[in-house]
Design a protein around this motif. Structure first.
Motif, PDB file in Angstrom:
ATOM      1  N   LEU A  87       5.569  -1.353  -2.316  1.00 26.23           N
ATOM      2  CA  LEU A  87       4.804  -1.161  -1.084  1.00 26.23           C
ATOM      3  C   LEU A  87       4.373  -2.498  -0.469  1.00 26.23           C
ATOM      4  O   LEU A  87       4.389  -2.654   0.747  1.00 26.23           O
ATOM      5  N   ASP A  88       3.988  -3.430  -1.315  1.00 20.45           N
ATOM      6  CA  ASP A  88       3.570  -4.744  -0.818  1.00 20.45           C
ATOM      7  C   ASP A  88       4.727  -5.527  -0.233  1.00 20.45           C
ATOM      8  O   ASP A  88       4.543  -6.286   0.717  1.00 20.45           O
ATOM      9  N   GLY A  89       5.938  -5.350  -0.791  1.00 19.24           N
ATOM     10  CA  GLY A  89       7.061  -6.190  -0.390  1.00 19.24           C
ATOM     11  C   GLY A  89       8.039  -5.572   0.578  1.00 19.24           C
ATOM     12  O   GLY A  89       8.867  -6.268   1.151  1.00 19.24           O
ATOM     13  N   SER A  90       7.962  -4.287   0.781  1.00 15.61           N
ATOM     14  CA  SER A  90       8.971  -3.608   1.591  1.00 15.61           C
ATOM     15  C   SER A  90       8.744  -3.796   3.084  1.00 15.61           C
ATOM     16  O   SER A  90       7.621  -3.668   3.570  1.00 15.61           O
ATOM     17  N   GLY A  91       9.816  -4.068   3.797  1.00 16.24           N
ATOM     18  CA  GLY A  91       9.773  -4.075   5.254  1.00 16.24           C
ATOM     19  C   GLY A  91       9.865  -2.659   5.810  1.00 16.24           C
ATOM     20  O   GLY A  91       9.565  -2.413   6.977  1.00 16.24           O
ATOM     21  N   ILE A  92      10.301  -1.738   4.988  1.00 17.41           N
ATOM     22  CA  ILE A  92      10.374  -0.327   5.365  1.00 17.41           C
ATOM     23  C   ILE A  92       9.034   0.308   4.997  1.00 17.41           C
ATOM     24  O   ILE A  92       8.657   0.331   3.826  1.00 17.41           O
ATOM     25  N   PRO A  93       8.313   0.806   5.977  1.00 21.16           N
ATOM     26  CA  PRO A  93       7.011   1.417   5.673  1.00 21.16           C
ATOM     27  C   PRO A  93       7.167   2.839   5.137  1.00 21.16           C
ATOM     28  O   PRO A  93       8.196   3.486   5.344  1.00 21.16           O
ATOM     29  N   GLU A  94       6.138   3.309   4.464  1.00 19.15           N
ATOM     30  CA  GLU A  94       6.107   4.714   4.067  1.00 19.15           C
ATOM     31  C   GLU A  94       6.071   5.570   5.328  1.00 19.15           C
ATOM     32  O   GLU A  94       5.406   5.228   6.296  1.00 19.15           O
ATOM     33  N   SER A  95       6.764   6.684   5.271  1.00 17.55           N
ATOM     34  CA  SER A  95       6.800   7.580   6.427  1.00 17.55           C
ATOM     35  C   SER A  95       5.665   8.583   6.376  1.00 17.55           C
ATOM     36  O   SER A  95       5.347   9.129   5.328  1.00 17.55           O
ATOM     37  N   ASN A  96       5.080   8.820   7.534  1.00 20.97           N
ATOM     38  CA  ASN A  96       4.087   9.872   7.680  1.00 20.97           C
ATOM     39  C   ASN A  96       4.636  11.058   8.458  1.00 20.97           C
ATOM     40  O   ASN A  96       4.009  12.098   8.527  1.00 20.97           O
TER      41      ASN A  96
END
Length: 158
Positions: A87-96
């Motif tokens: 989560l800290d490193g991903s450029g892809i965010p979690e989807s809501n």
């Protein structure tokens, strides 16, 4: 020969490559979980069609996650496995927005853009250090994903 790892690559350059691959692993892992969410929660008149497409996609992502982690191990390094790091490193965010098909496909296309960009950077770096294994892996991923971008874009009429 002391500065070479077990597959004949420079130890320091392999470490740099492992960092890039761990970043890719984080992005794949978030994308995978987002895609599982799309699959589980999709609603609407395209449910059956998209439910199956999302399952195909997350199955493919699952294999790629394992392949990337194993490549990191092959280079002599440790793949990250904690979601907090992902989560800290991903450029892809979690989807809501996991139940709207159009929104999900838009997010998938954005995730592919991020992945392809990162994979091109890895491809260039791997070529510079004569790492044909990583180079071939990234080249295959890019080719497959460019076709998926075309197909998902066509679905959205873009």
């Amino acid at each position: 020969m002391r500065n070479l790892n077990s597959i004949g690559l420079d130890i320091n350059k392999s470490k740099e490559l492992a960092v890039l691959l761990n970043d890719l692993l984080a992005n794949y892992s978030i994308f995978y979980q987002n895609t599982r969410g799309y699959h589980w929660n999709i609603r609407g008149n395209k449910f059956f069609e998209l439910h199956l497409k999302f399952e195909e996609l997350y199955n493919d992502l699952f294999v790629k996650i394992d392949d990337v982690a194993e490549r990191i191990l092959t280079l002599g390094h440790v793949p990250q496995h904690k979601y907090t790091l992902y989560l800290d490193g991903s450029g892809i965010p979690e989807s809501n927005e996991v139940s709207d098909g159009t929104k999900a496909i838009s997010e998938i296309l954005e995730a592919f853009k991020i992945l392809i960009t990162k994979q091109r950077q890895i491809l260039d770096f791997a070529a510079d250090i004569n790492d044909e294994g990583t180079n071939a892996q990234m080249s295959d991923y890019i080719r497959e994903q460019e076709k998926l971008v075309w197909m998902y874009s066509a679905y959205l009429n873009e």
